[in-house]
Design a protein around this motif. Structure first.
Motif, mmCIF file in Angstrom:
data_model
loop_
_atom_site.group_PDB
_atom_site.id
_atom_site.type_symbol
_atom_site.label_atom_id
_atom_site.label_comp_id
_atom_site.label_asym_id
_atom_site.label_seq_id
_atom_site.Cartn_x
_atom_site.Cartn_y
_atom_site.Cartn_z
ATOM 1 N N GLY A 20 -6.079 1.441 4.260
ATOM 2 C CA GLY A 20 -6.329 2.839 3.950
ATOM 3 C C GLY A 20 -5.296 3.471 3.054
ATOM 4 N N ALA A 21 -4.189 2.793 2.785
ATOM 5 C CA ALA A 21 -3.147 3.304 1.901
ATOM 6 C C ALA A 21 -3.431 2.867 0.466
ATOM 7 N N PRO A 22 -2.805 3.495 -0.530
ATOM 8 C CA PRO A 22 -2.974 3.025 -1.905
ATOM 9 C C PRO A 22 -2.621 1.542 -2.029
ATOM 10 N N LEU A 23 -3.377 0.848 -2.835
ATOM 11 C CA LEU A 23 -3.171 -0.566 -3.137
ATOM 12 C C LEU A 23 -3.427 -1.469 -1.926
ATOM 13 N N ASP A 24 -4.205 -0.988 -0.946
ATOM 14 C CA ASP A 24 -4.463 -1.827 0.221
ATOM 15 C C ASP A 24 -5.249 -3.084 -0.132
ATOM 16 N N TYR A 25 -5.919 -3.111 -1.286
ATOM 17 C CA TYR A 25 -6.643 -4.303 -1.723
ATOM 18 C C TYR A 25 -5.692 -5.423 -2.161
ATOM 19 N N LEU A 26 -4.390 -5.125 -2.259
ATOM 20 C CA LEU A 26 -3.397 -6.144 -2.585
ATOM 21 C C LEU A 26 -2.645 -6.636 -1.352
ATOM 22 N N ALA A 27 -2.974 -6.095 -0.182
ATOM 23 C CA ALA A 27 -2.260 -6.459 1.038
ATOM 24 C C ALA A 27 -2.359 -7.960 1.291
ATOM 25 N N GLY A 28 -1.218 -8.577 1.571
ATOM 26 C CA GLY A 28 -1.185 -10.000 1.871
ATOM 27 C C GLY A 28 -1.169 -10.908 0.659
ATOM 28 N N LEU A 29 -1.253 -10.356 -0.536
ATOM 29 C CA LEU A 29 -1.267 -11.168 -1.758
ATOM 30 C C LEU A 29 0.122 -11.234 -2.379
ATOM 31 N N ARG A 30 0.327 -12.262 -3.187
ATOM 32 C CA ARG A 30 1.542 -12.371 -3.984
ATOM 33 C C ARG A 30 1.158 -12.370 -5.457
ATOM 34 N N PRO A 31 1.934 -11.722 -6.294
ATOM 35 C CA PRO A 31 1.569 -11.682 -7.717
ATOM 36 C C PRO A 31 1.714 -13.036 -8.388
ATOM 37 N N LEU A 32 0.892 -13.248 -9.412
ATOM 38 C CA LEU A 32 1.008 -14.468 -10.213
ATOM 39 C C LEU A 32 2.292 -14.467 -11.029
ATOM 40 N N ALA A 33 2.682 -13.287 -11.496
ATOM 41 C CA ALA A 33 3.884 -13.148 -12.324
ATOM 42 C C ALA A 33 4.371 -11.717 -12.212
ATOM 43 N N ALA A 34 5.656 -11.527 -12.482
ATOM 44 C CA ALA A 34 6.233 -10.184 -12.433
ATOM 45 C C ALA A 34 7.398 -10.116 -13.404
ATOM 46 N N CYS A 35 7.645 -8.923 -13.911
ATOM 47 C CA CYS A 35 8.770 -8.717 -14.810
ATOM 48 C C CYS A 35 9.224 -7.269 -14.734
ATOM 49 N N SER A 36 10.438 -7.035 -15.199
ATOM 50 C CA SER A 36 10.950 -5.679 -15.370
ATOM 51 C C SER A 36 11.262 -5.471 -16.839
ATOM 52 N N LEU A 37 11.031 -4.276 -17.316
ATOM 53 C CA LEU A 37 11.337 -3.907 -18.692
ATOM 54 C C LEU A 37 12.356 -2.776 -18.630
ATOM 55 N N ARG A 38 13.565 -3.058 -19.059
ATOM 56 C CA ARG A 38 14.647 -2.091 -18.950
ATOM 57 C C ARG A 38 14.929 -1.438 -20.296
ATOM 58 N N ASP A 39 15.364 -0.200 -20.215
ATOM 59 C CA ASP A 39 15.719 0.566 -21.426
ATOM 60 C C ASP A 39 14.601 0.499 -22.462
ATOM 61 N N PHE A 40 13.372 0.710 -22.001
ATOM 62 C CA PHE A 40 12.249 0.579 -22.922
ATOM 63 C C PHE A 40 12.045 1.848 -23.741
#
Length: 225
Positions: free
Chosen positions: A192-212
């Motif tokens: 019932g919370a935002p993004l609950d459709y992602l519960a229990g999943l792990r991302p395929l990839a992730a990154c951070s973009l700094r000083d963009f």
């Protein structure tokens, strides 16, 4: 009274944390898409990207945002549709909806800047005047792994359905560059919370973009009869 907002283009700066998720279509809400735009699928799984963004002073506006984009295609063109978004600034909310048909909603955020080696982000439901007294609706932890050399320039387009039926859908040009870190993201949410459709999943990839440096240009609107 509707909040005033700057005209496009918006030139923004700051830090973002992005994660790519592969989600079975049955788990996802039925988000509206413009005519001729379809989700980009691998079998029956769709690509979803989450963006936690800390827009800093020095740009057109300074605010925080959680945005969800669905990977889509229109004909031979690949892009994204911003299907959900929350912000903590009334001008960003009003401008996002009026200029680009991004369905922004209000929220309160906690962005931990004290530990850049392990930054955390949290969003709280609604306009919480004292967010520290509420349990976060959704939280994420971003662990930096490897910094990539140089500054990566990217261009992309949003394909947005019209929020107002009196006007047609639009395309939104995006341009961003920044220092890229490959990261590991962990997300916590609840039914019932935002993004609950992602519960229990792990991302395929992730990154951070700094000083963009990020530019979102004027919408290119397709008029309908």
């Amino acid at each position: 009274m509707t909040a005033s907002y700057p005209p496009p283009p918006w030139h923004l700066r700051g830090t973002l944390h992005a994660a790519l998720w592969q989600v079975h279509e049955h788990r996802l809400p039925r988000w509206p898409l413009p005519a001729g735009v379809r989700p980009l699928r691998l079998g029956r799984r769709c690509g979803v990207v989450t963006f936690w963004v800390d827009y800093r002073p020095g740009g057109t506006l300074a605010y925080r945002e959680l945005l969800v984009a669905l990977a889509v295609r229109r004909g031979g063109s690949v892009g994204a549709c911003a299907v959900e978004a929350w912000v903590d600034d009334s001008r960003s909310l009003a401008g996002g909806r009026a200029l680009w048909d991004i369905p922004k909603r209000p929220a309160a955020f906690l962005f931990d800047r004290s530990a850049p080696s392990l930054p955390s982000t949290a969003m709280l439901a609604g306009r919480a005047p004292e967010p520290s007294r509420q349990d976060p609706a959704v939280t994420a932890l971003h662990r930096p792994l490897v910094r990539l050399p140089g500054r990566l320039p990217l261009r992309a387009r949003l394909f947005q359905p019209a929020l107002d039926r009196r006007r047609g859908p639009c395309e939104v040009p995006l341009r961003v560059s920044g220092t890229v870190w490959l990261t590991r993201t962990r997300l916590r949410t609840a039914p019932g919370a935002p993004l609950d459709y992602l519960a229990g999943l792990r991302p395929l990839a992730a990154c951070s973009l700094r000083d963009f440096d990020f530019t979102i240009g004027p919408a290119e609107r397709r008029h309908t009869a």
